[in-house]
Design a protein around this motif. Sequence first.
Motif, short mmCIF file in Angstrom:
data_model
loop_
_atom_site.label_atom_id
_atom_site.label_comp_id
_atom_site.label_asym_id
_atom_site.label_seq_id
_atom_site.Cartn_x
_atom_site.Cartn_y
_atom_site.Cartn_z
N GLU A 44 58.51 -51.71 65.54
CA GLU A 44 58.76 -50.29 65.28
C GLU A 44 57.87 -49.88 64.11
O GLU A 44 57.90 -50.52 63.06
N ILE A 45 57.10 -48.83 64.28
CA ILE A 45 56.20 -48.38 63.22
C ILE A 45 56.84 -47.17 62.53
O ILE A 45 57.16 -46.18 63.17
N GLY A 46 57.04 -47.31 61.21
CA GLY A 46 57.77 -46.29 60.45
C GLY A 46 59.26 -46.56 60.57
O GLY A 46 60.05 -45.70 60.92
N THR A 47 59.64 -47.78 60.24
CA THR A 47 61.00 -48.26 60.52
C THR A 47 62.04 -47.69 59.55
O THR A 47 63.24 -47.76 59.83
N ILE A 68 57.95 -52.14 60.77
CA ILE A 68 56.75 -51.92 59.95
C ILE A 68 56.92 -50.61 59.18
O ILE A 68 57.25 -49.57 59.79
N GLU A 69 56.74 -50.67 57.89
CA GLU A 69 56.99 -49.48 57.05
C GLU A 69 56.02 -49.48 55.88
O GLU A 69 55.83 -50.48 55.20
N LEU A 70 55.43 -48.29 55.67
CA LEU A 70 54.41 -48.09 54.64
C LEU A 70 55.01 -48.09 53.23
O LEU A 70 54.38 -48.59 52.28
N GLN A 71 56.17 -47.52 53.06
CA GLN A 71 56.73 -47.27 51.72
C GLN A 71 57.63 -48.43 51.29
O GLN A 71 58.67 -48.67 51.89
N ASN A 94 55.45 -54.68 55.26
CA ASN A 94 55.16 -53.51 54.42
C ASN A 94 53.65 -53.19 54.50
O ASN A 94 52.91 -53.48 53.55
N VAL A 95 53.23 -52.64 55.65
CA VAL A 95 51.81 -52.33 55.85
C VAL A 95 51.67 -50.97 56.53
O VAL A 95 52.66 -50.40 57.01
N ASN A 96 50.44 -50.49 56.59
CA ASN A 96 50.13 -49.21 57.24
C ASN A 96 49.92 -49.43 58.74
O ASN A 96 49.11 -50.28 59.14
N GLY A 97 50.61 -48.65 59.56
CA GLY A 97 50.47 -48.76 61.02
C GLY A 97 49.04 -48.56 61.51
O GLY A 97 48.67 -49.02 62.58
N ALA A 98 48.22 -47.88 60.71
CA ALA A 98 46.82 -47.63 61.12
C ALA A 98 46.01 -48.93 61.09
O ALA A 98 44.94 -49.00 61.68
N GLU A 99 46.52 -49.94 60.39
CA GLU A 99 45.73 -51.17 60.17
C GLU A 99 46.24 -52.37 60.96
O GLU A 99 45.90 -53.52 60.64
N LEU A 114 58.27 -45.89 68.29
CA LEU A 114 58.04 -44.86 67.27
C LEU A 114 59.28 -43.99 67.25
O LEU A 114 59.64 -43.40 68.28
N ASN A 115 59.95 -43.91 66.11
CA ASN A 115 61.19 -43.15 66.03
C ASN A 115 61.12 -42.14 64.89
O ASN A 115 60.94 -42.51 63.73
N PHE A 116 61.24 -40.87 65.25
CA PHE A 116 61.33 -39.80 64.26
C PHE A 116 60.16 -39.88 63.27
O PHE A 116 60.33 -39.76 62.06
N MET A 190 70.85 -45.86 67.69
CA MET A 190 70.49 -44.70 66.86
C MET A 190 69.76 -45.14 65.59
O MET A 190 70.07 -46.17 64.99
N THR A 191 68.82 -44.31 65.16
CA THR A 191 68.15 -44.51 63.88
C THR A 191 68.91 -43.67 62.83
O THR A 191 69.76 -42.84 63.18
N GLU A 192 68.56 -43.86 61.57
CA GLU A 192 69.19 -43.05 60.51
C GLU A 192 68.92 -41.55 60.72
O GLU A 192 69.83 -40.72 60.64
N1 SAM Z 1 62.31 -44.39 61.94
C1 SAM Z 1 63.21 -44.05 60.87
C2 SAM Z 1 64.34 -43.20 61.39
O1 SAM Z 1 64.24 -42.70 62.53
O2 SAM Z 1 65.37 -43.06 60.71
C3 SAM Z 1 62.47 -43.34 59.72
C4 SAM Z 1 61.86 -42.00 60.05
S1 SAM Z 1 60.94 -41.31 58.68
C5 SAM Z 1 60.84 -39.63 59.08
C6 SAM Z 1 59.27 -41.85 59.03
C7 SAM Z 1 58.91 -43.15 58.34
O3 SAM Z 1 57.61 -43.56 58.79
C8 SAM Z 1 58.81 -43.04 56.81
O4 SAM Z 1 59.64 -44.02 56.22
C9 SAM Z 1 57.33 -43.28 56.51
O5 SAM Z 1 57.11 -43.94 55.28
C10 SAM Z 1 56.91 -44.13 57.70
N2 SAM Z 1 55.47 -44.05 58.01
C11 SAM Z 1 54.73 -42.92 58.11
N3 SAM Z 1 53.45 -43.23 58.40
C12 SAM Z 1 53.39 -44.57 58.50
C13 SAM Z 1 52.34 -45.49 58.78
N4 SAM Z 1 51.09 -45.05 59.00
N5 SAM Z 1 52.61 -46.81 58.81
C14 SAM Z 1 53.87 -47.26 58.57
N6 SAM Z 1 54.91 -46.43 58.29
C15 SAM Z 1 54.67 -45.11 58.26
#
Ligand code: SAM
Length: 214
Positions: A44-47, A68-71, A94-99, A114-116, A190-192
């Motif tokens: 999951e990218i942006g978890t 996978i989560e950037l922050q 803890n990496v960027n999905g672009a990479e 990809l969720n939300f 469900m996601t948060e």
């Molecule tokens: N998926 C979760 C949910 O549905 O509750 C979080 C949704 S939140 C709006 C989007 C998340 O994607 C953020 O925590 C953000 O840091 C992460 N994110 C955005 N761009 C990203 C990237 N390029 N690589 C990894 N994470 C990313």
Amino acid sequence: MRLRHKPWAKDKLQEYSNYVIQDPEAFRGNWGAAFEKSQPLHIEIGTGKGQFITGMAKANPDINYIGIELQESVIVSALDRLIDSDLPNCKLMNVNGAELAKYFKSGDIHRVYLNFSDPWPKTRHEKRRLTFKSFLEVYEAILVKNGEIHFKTDNQGLFEYSLVSFSHYGMLLKYVSLDLHNSEYEGNIMTEYEEKFSSRGSRIYRCEVQFIAE
Ligand code: SAM
């Protein structure tokens, strides 16, 4: 996602190396070695805070998962959840999905979730959307042949944009729901964000799309 600065997060992510992959390049082409069992891998990218990925891992022990989560200040909450659940088939990165092509070879991943995803509504920010063409190229490069993306959002604009982006890329639209919570789809985890927005009455959109091998 609103960020609270957590200066201790980086140290905590390093401390829990059994849950947070520290050296993802080392597993490129051999991701089974990162888990107790070698089995299909879904990411999951942006978890975010990890509710979806841990819920999926609990429900599907025969699949390995990576959130996978950037922050780092956000993924550290997913780590807390993972520590509490102690799932052998779930890890975090803890990496960027672009990479991701740096860490995964073609065929390493069996499905992308990809969720939300952040909607980035301004046209000048289009390239940041996780369903922009350059991201689709990355997903295609790391997925198995005919691999799939499963995408959910409450944001109608991002959903419509993404359907067009998938379609322009030549992907097959296998399933589309314009109202997931009032559909016959079973087994939704469900996601948060999904909990938050659906409890406020927002409609949830979902699709499954597939890359088509030449
Ligand atoms: N998926 C979760 C949910 O549905 O509750 C979080 C949704 S939140 C709006 C989007 C998340 O994607 C953020 O925590 C953000 O840091 C992460 N994110 C955005 N761009 C990203 C990237 N390029 N690589 C990894 N994470 C990313």
